[in-house]
Write a protein that holds these residues in place. Structure first.
Motif, PDB file in Angstrom:
ATOM      1  N   ILE A 102       0.856  -1.183   0.000  1.00 12.39           N
ATOM      2  CA  ILE A 102       0.000   0.000   0.000  1.00 12.39           C
ATOM      3  C   ILE A 102       0.889   1.229   0.000  1.00 12.39           C
ATOM      4  N   TYR A 103       0.587   2.172  -0.843  1.00 10.96           N
ATOM      5  CA  TYR A 103       1.252   3.472  -0.792  1.00 10.96           C
ATOM      6  C   TYR A 103       0.276   4.455  -0.172  1.00 10.96           C
ATOM      7  N   GLU A 104       0.586   4.916   1.039  1.00 11.11           N
ATOM      8  CA  GLU A 104      -0.258   5.895   1.713  1.00 11.11           C
ATOM      9  C   GLU A 104       0.352   7.280   1.535  1.00 11.11           C
ATOM     10  N   CYS A 105      -0.323   8.109   0.781  1.00 10.92           N
ATOM     11  CA  CYS A 105       0.154   9.458   0.482  1.00 10.92           C
ATOM     12  C   CYS A 105      -0.676  10.455   1.272  1.00 10.92           C
ATOM     13  N   MET A 106      -0.034  11.220   2.149  1.00  9.84           N
ATOM     14  CA  MET A 106      -0.779  12.131   3.016  1.00  9.84           C
ATOM     15  C   MET A 106      -0.346  13.581   2.882  1.00  9.84           C
ATOM     16  N   ASP A 107       0.517  13.870   1.921  1.00 10.72           N
ATOM     17  CA  ASP A 107       0.932  15.246   1.643  1.00 10.72           C
ATOM     18  C   ASP A 107       1.293  15.357   0.173  1.00 10.72           C
ATOM     19  N   ASN A 108       1.295  16.581  -0.325  1.00  9.04           N
ATOM     20  CA  ASN A 108       1.785  16.838  -1.677  1.00  9.04           C
ATOM     21  C   ASN A 108       3.299  16.971  -1.597  1.00  9.04           C
ATOM     22  N   VAL A 155      -2.239  29.683   1.838  1.00 11.45           N
ATOM     23  CA  VAL A 155      -2.704  28.622   0.941  1.00 11.45           C
ATOM     24  C   VAL A 155      -1.733  28.518  -0.233  1.00 11.45           C
ATOM     25  N   ASN A 156      -1.104  27.349  -0.343  1.00 11.85           N
ATOM     26  CA  ASN A 156      -0.128  27.111  -1.404  1.00 11.85           C
ATOM     27  C   ASN A 156      -0.194  25.639  -1.811  1.00 11.85           C
ATOM     28  N   ASP A 157       0.794  25.175  -2.564  1.00 11.27           N
ATOM     29  CA  ASP A 157       0.759  23.800  -3.064  1.00 11.27           C
ATOM     30  C   ASP A 157       1.012  22.762  -1.978  1.00 11.27           C
ATOM     31  N   ILE A 158       1.367  23.198  -0.786  1.00  8.58           N
ATOM     32  CA  ILE A 158       1.457  22.280   0.348  1.00  8.58           C
ATOM     33  C   ILE A 158       0.119  22.217   1.069  1.00  8.58           C
ATOM     34  N   THR A 159      -0.379  23.371   1.478  1.00  8.90           N
ATOM     35  CA  THR A 159      -1.553  23.390   2.359  1.00  8.90           C
ATOM     36  C   THR A 159      -2.851  23.009   1.653  1.00  8.90           C
ATOM     37  N   ARG A 160      -2.984  23.305   0.369  1.00 10.51           N
ATOM     38  CA  ARG A 160      -4.280  23.042  -0.265  1.00 10.51           C
ATOM     39  C   ARG A 160      -4.554  21.560  -0.483  1.00 10.51           C
ATOM     40  N   TYR A 161      -3.570  20.712  -0.243  1.00 12.22           N
ATOM     41  CA  TYR A 161      -3.766  19.261  -0.333  1.00 12.22           C
ATOM     42  C   TYR A 161      -3.997  18.625   1.036  1.00 12.22           C
ATOM     43  N   VAL A 162      -4.071  19.448   2.066  1.00 11.29           N
ATOM     44  CA  VAL A 162      -4.119  18.945   3.438  1.00 11.29           C
ATOM     45  C   VAL A 162      -5.554  18.834   3.948  1.00 11.29           C
ATOM     46  N   ASP A 163      -5.819  17.726   4.627  1.00  8.44           N
ATOM     47  CA  ASP A 163      -7.039  17.559   5.412  1.00  8.44           C
ATOM     48  C   ASP A 163      -6.598  17.692   6.875  1.00  8.44           C
ATOM     49  N   PRO A 164      -6.699  18.883   7.472  1.00  4.54           N
ATOM     50  CA  PRO A 164      -6.010  19.149   8.742  1.00  4.54           C
ATOM     51  C   PRO A 164      -6.587  18.397   9.929  1.00  4.54           C
ATOM     52  N   VAL A 165      -5.716  17.643  10.605  1.00  2.55           N
ATOM     53  CA  VAL A 165      -6.113  16.881  11.790  1.00  2.55           C
ATOM     54  C   VAL A 165      -6.668  17.802  12.864  1.00  2.55           C
ATOM     55  N   LYS A 166      -6.091  18.981  12.985  1.00  3.73           N
ATOM     56  CA  LYS A 166      -6.481  19.870  14.084  1.00  3.73           C
ATOM     57  C   LYS A 166      -7.943  20.291  14.001  1.00  3.73           C
ATOM     58  N   VAL A 167      -8.507  20.384  12.804  1.00  2.51           N
ATOM     59  CA  VAL A 167      -9.925  20.729  12.702  1.00  2.51           C
ATOM     60  C   VAL A 167     -10.766  19.690  13.429  1.00  2.51           C
ATOM     61  N   TYR A 168     -10.433  18.419  13.227  1.00  2.00           N
ATOM     62  CA  TYR A 168     -11.183  17.349  13.880  1.00  2.00           C
ATOM     63  C   TYR A 168     -11.060  17.466  15.405  1.00  2.00           C
ATOM     64  N   GLU A 169      -9.863  17.779  15.870  1.00  2.00           N
ATOM     65  CA  GLU A 169      -9.649  17.887  17.318  1.00  2.00           C
ATOM     66  C   GLU A 169     -10.360  19.107  17.893  1.00  2.00           C
ATOM     67  N   TYR A 170     -10.297  20.219  17.192  1.00  3.21           N
ATOM     68  CA  TYR A 170     -10.976  21.422  17.671  1.00  3.21           C
ATOM     69  C   TYR A 170     -12.490  21.205  17.723  1.00  3.21           C
ATOM     70  N   LEU A 171     -13.029  20.555  16.691  1.00  9.42           N
ATOM     71  CA  LEU A 171     -14.465  20.313  16.653  1.00  9.42           C
ATOM     72  C   LEU A 171     -14.893  19.304  17.725  1.00  9.42           C
ATOM     73  N   PHE A 172     -14.008  18.368  18.038  1.00  4.10           N
ATOM     74  CA  PHE A 172     -14.315  17.403  19.092  1.00  4.10           C
ATOM     75  C   PHE A 172     -14.592  18.120  20.413  1.00  4.10           C
ATOM     76  N   PHE A 173     -13.847  19.201  20.645  1.00  2.08           N
ATOM     77  CA  PHE A 173     -14.048  19.993  21.861  1.00  2.08           C
ATOM     78  C   PHE A 173     -15.011  21.161  21.637  1.00  2.08           C
ATOM     79  N   ASN A 174     -15.653  21.174  20.465  1.00  2.27           N
ATOM     80  CA  ASN A 174     -16.677  22.178  20.168  1.00  2.27           C
ATOM     81  C   ASN A 174     -16.149  23.611  20.262  1.00  2.27           C
ATOM     82  N   LYS A 175     -14.987  23.827  19.687  1.00  3.03           N
ATOM     83  CA  LYS A 175     -14.329  25.130  19.793  1.00  3.03           C
ATOM     84  C   LYS A 175     -14.633  26.014  18.579  1.00  3.03           C
TER      85      LYS A 175
END
Length: 371
Positions: free
Chosen positions: A125-131, A281-301
């Motif tokens: 399996i090739y797991e690609c998580m960044d550009n 926003v550039n060629d690095i960030t626009r390919y990201v699904d940010p983990v921190k959003v999930y964590e912030y939403l978990f705490f309803n922030k």
């Protein structure tokens, strides 16, 4: 096959003692699914002598109870010297034997050390998580990278990506036979149950948690800090650039904490008034699904973020900005609302257990096909 313990090698491009993120959590929760998982990472011998002042290791021992951690030290400059590359491959083969059902690569350069053979009995399996290509500035190195990635895609029985944009890019470049998205998630189990100490935080505050590099929108943060000295801006995590805020008296309300243990992250988030994703926003960030959003939403922030398409799925729960003025106005709007004191808007965010279950199902299907 579903009931059988799978032997999985997770070849990570991230050191085990880096801040906790997807390459740590996927193998940990695959192990919780009942699999026999080895987390392998490489470390250059030069890293023993060249420790960056702003990047300190963290203790992730809480997570190594279920998985095996294996570190192999290699000679540096393998990409520049074929002889070193050859020696590293020999050294790797002497230290490491493939006795797995599945090998998960996480970066094309790992082919320098582990080259799949024609008669292999394991699935890849090739797991690609960044550009990854966006980090490469040299044209010749970029050509080499794409050649390596093409080889890895051809070797792989399955491609797993972490965002819609990555899937679109890899399909366009290589048109692989099988590609699936496994988005990021939140560590429900441990964020909710970890015992962490109290943290001393000033209010009102803005808070960013994560790695800091040149993608951080420092100009917006600096201007806000100067114009709003009653606010404190907390930047929490390792950084590979110097900001020199400690030498600017008018920016003494920007505070760096450095990397913190993962068990302490919930305490910081709970004390955050507004959580930030202030990315350029550039060629690095626009390919990201940010983990921190999930964590912030978990705490309803409350969350303020720059906008890129991958964030559309979170849009009702994020205040987006595209200028300093919209950032400032967003802060004033959110600081006067009471979202964090109410559960009425709380949403259920995916857990890493959910993602590992999705991953396990893909692995089961893959192994059935490859029998």
């Amino acid at each position: 096959m579903a009931g059988k313990i799978k032997r999985i090698l997770y070849f990570s491009f991230v050191n085990w003692n880096w801040i906790m993120q997807r390459p740590h959590l996927i193998p940990y929760y695959l192990a919780k699914e009942g699999n026999d998982v080895t987390f392998l990472f490489l470390e250059s011998l030069t890293s023993l002598l060249n420790k960056k002042e702003n990047i300190k290791p963290v203790n992730n021992d809480y997570y190594n109870k279920l998985i095996k951690i294996k570190k192999i030290r290699m000679l540096p400059y393998a990409r520049k010297c074929w002889a070193i590359k050859f020696l590293n491959r020999i050294w790797f083969s002497l230290l490491f034997r493939i006795k797995y059902d599945v090998v998960i690569f996480t970066h094309p350069n790992q082919l320098m050390y582990l080259r799949p053979s024609k008669g292999r009995k394991y699935s890849i399996i090739y797991e690609c998580m960044d550009n990854y290509s966006a980090w490469i500035k040299n044209e010749n190195e970029l050509i080499k990278f794409y050649n390596q990635e093409k080889k890895l895609v051809n070797f792989a029985d399955l491609i797993v990506v972490s965002s819609n944009e990555l899937k679109l890019k890899i399909k366009e470049l290589y048109n692989p036979n099988a590609i699936e998205i496994i988005f990021n998630a939140c560590d429900h189990e441990n964020l909710a149950g970890m015992k962490s100490g109290e943290v001393q935080i000033k209010h009102p505050n803005l808070m960013y948690i994560g790695t800091m590099s040149d993608w951080l929108d420092t100009l917006t943060l600096e201007k806000f800090a100067r114009e709003n000295p009653d606010y404190t801006v907390y930047l929490i995590g390792p950084r590979d650039i110097n900001f020199n805020y400690d030498k600017s008296p008018d920016l003494n309300n920007i505070i760096f904490t450095g990397a913190v243990e993962f068990k302490d992250v919930p305490s910081y988030i709970k004390e955050g008034d507004i959580m930030l994703l202030p990315f350029i926003v550039n060629d690095i960030t626009r390919y990201v699904d940010p983990v921190k959003v999930y964590e912030y939403l978990f705490f309803n922030k409350h969350i303020i973020s720059s906008y890129w398409k991958e964030l559309d799925k979170f849009s009702p729960n994020i205040e987006f900005y595209n200028s300093y003025e919209s950032f400032r106005d967003g802060v004033y709007k959110l600081i006067n609302s009471n979202r964090q004191d109410s559960n009425k808007n709380k949403i259920r965010v995916a857990s890493w257990g959910d993602r590992a279950n999705q991953y396990s199902n893909l692995i089961n299907n893959l192994l059935i096909l490859n029998r």
